[in-house]
Each structure stands twice: as C-alpha cells, then as structure tokens.
Design an enzyme around this catalytic site. Sequence first.
Site, PDB file in Angstrom:
ATOM      1  N   CYS A  93      90.745  88.623 -52.854  1.00  9.24           N
ATOM      2  CA  CYS A  93      90.335  88.134 -51.535  1.00  9.24           C
ATOM      3  C   CYS A  93      90.378  86.602 -51.491  1.00  9.24           C
ATOM      4  CB  CYS A  93      88.927  88.614 -51.229  1.00  9.24           C
ATOM      5  SG  CYS A  93      88.799  90.395 -51.060  1.00  9.24           S
ATOM      6  N   CYS A 151      86.002  93.766 -60.143  1.00  6.11           N
ATOM      7  CA  CYS A 151      85.392  94.060 -58.848  1.00  6.11           C
ATOM      8  C   CYS A 151      84.644  95.383 -58.857  1.00  6.11           C
ATOM      9  CB  CYS A 151      86.467  94.103 -57.773  1.00  6.11           C
ATOM     10  SG  CYS A 151      87.710  95.364 -58.095  1.00  6.11           S
ATOM     11  N   CYS A 178      87.410  84.411 -52.697  1.00  9.40           N
ATOM     12  CA  CYS A 178      86.988  84.662 -54.089  1.00  9.40           C
ATOM     13  C   CYS A 178      88.105  84.416 -55.097  1.00  9.40           C
ATOM     14  CB  CYS A 178      86.496  86.097 -54.227  1.00  9.40           C
ATOM     15  SG  CYS A 178      85.119  86.469 -53.135  1.00  9.40           S
ATOM     16  N   CYS A 216      79.445  93.380 -51.899  1.00  8.31           N
ATOM     17  CA  CYS A 216      80.623  93.163 -51.052  1.00  8.31           C
ATOM     18  C   CYS A 216      81.844  93.876 -51.646  1.00  8.31           C
ATOM     19  CB  CYS A 216      80.867  91.660 -50.895  1.00  8.31           C
ATOM     20  SG  CYS A 216      82.195  91.284 -49.745  1.00  8.31           S
ATOM     21  N   CYS A 217      82.038  93.727 -52.975  1.00 11.05           N
ATOM     22  CA  CYS A 217      83.168  94.411 -53.619  1.00 11.05           C
ATOM     23  C   CYS A 217      83.024  95.937 -53.498  1.00 11.05           C
ATOM     24  CB  CYS A 217      83.267  94.026 -55.092  1.00 11.05           C
ATOM     25  SG  CYS A 217      83.998  92.403 -55.400  1.00 11.05           S
TER      26      CYS A 217
END
Length: 238
Positions: free
Chosen positions: A198, A226, A201, A115-116
């Site tokens: 985010c 990240c 997170c 995702c990162c």
Amino acid sequence: MELQELSSRLSGKSIIESLKELGSIYPGEVVFTTSFGIEDQVITHYIFTNNLPVEVITLDTGRLFPETYKVFAETSRKYKKDIKVFFPEHEAVEKMVTTKGPYSFYESKENRMECCFVRKVVPLNRALKNKKVWITGIRAEQSGNRSGMTDLEWDETKKLFKYHPLFEWSLRDVEEYLRENDVPYNSLHDKGYLSIGCEPCTRPVGKGQDFRAGRWWWESDSTKECGCHVRYSESKAL
Ligand code: SF4
C-alpha cells in the site's frame, strides 16, 4: 494428498509442468495471488502465456499506488485475461476509518494489524476459500519471517498447500526474465522500491537494505508481514 506425495509429484518438473500438474490434481482449486510486483509478474506471464489452469486474483486494499493500477491495466491489456479482484468488506473499512481516521496504522502496531486484517487478510481468506493450492511469488532470498520456508508447504491455518515457483530464483533472475520476455512491471521498481504494498506503508529501499525494509518502516520490531503469510488469524493483534 500428503505434502510428501505432492512434493514427489512435482519433483524434477519445470514451473510450467508443476503448475499444470497442480491444476490437473486439483482442477478449479489452484489460485495465484498477485500484487503486481516483479516476481508476481513473472508468474502471471507463465500462467497467461501457457494457458495454465490457475486462477489469477488480486486484493485491492483501496490504498494502492497509482503505478500499481497502471501495471494492473497494462497486464490485463497485454494478456487479455481476467484478473479477479477482491475488495475489503465496506462496512469494516467504513467503521475503521470513521472511528480511527485514514492513517490509524501509523499510531500503533495493533492499528496497523487491524488495517491489514480488514483490507488484506479478510479478502484473501475469501479468495482462498475452497482452494487447495495457493501459488505465491515468494523467493528464498527474501528474508525475515520467510527464511526457513520451502517451495512447497502445507499451511495448517488455511488448510491448503502453498507453492512458490520462483523460490530458488535470485532478484537478477527475475529482472532478466522480465526483460527477456517483455513483461510489464511496476515503474516503482526503477525508483528503488523492492516490495510494493500500500502507498502509505511502502517506501524505497536503500542499497544493501533488507528486501522488506521499505514496508512499515516506522515499526521497531523486525516483523515485516501483513498477516497473509503468518498466523495472525490466531493472534490478539487482530
Ligand atoms: Fe493498511 Fe498499510 Fe496494511 Fe495497507 S499495508 S492494509 S494501508 S496497514
């Protein structure tokens, strides 16, 4: 230019002088990435109020806090300057969320890194393409993977210099500067958030906890990055 030579060109210079010098050595190739954290707001203030030759950009992952968008808007309004936004590639986000759902990052480190990578690293690489100097808000006292760094570095992976103008600043220095110069900041900082990324997170940090303890708190290892500042592009986790 070699790192040593560039380092001596900046030696003894103020932040403003250093950023001017970098802009004159590499015109159009100096970029500052902001996530609207307090350190970034200090640097943004320096750049915009002094018309420094540095492009200001931000990454919109699509999962940011409403408070972050508010400080983004406030910053644009105050300085009346462009902050260039980079979004993730929509096909990659669509594929990831369709196949793994909107909270895949909680399920495994691999999913979190994916995702990162999709939401941050790829857009960042696009933003840094053809740039020679990357300005960041990193400070020395921010621990973890960031210890052992210096204020000017050569990033062999990205093939550019990284310059951290607030490297020697304390958290108190940053907070005082914001107050004295009436710089807009993310209201989450008043609620115990130190490093703000985010929304799903990031959580507030308790007194005495590590600077990045509020990031990806569910992961057991100590890596709190990240992939933007470490060599995840070479790792299997991508
Ligand atoms: Fe995805 Fe969380 Fe990384 Fe943001 S911080 S890109 S939501 S895993």
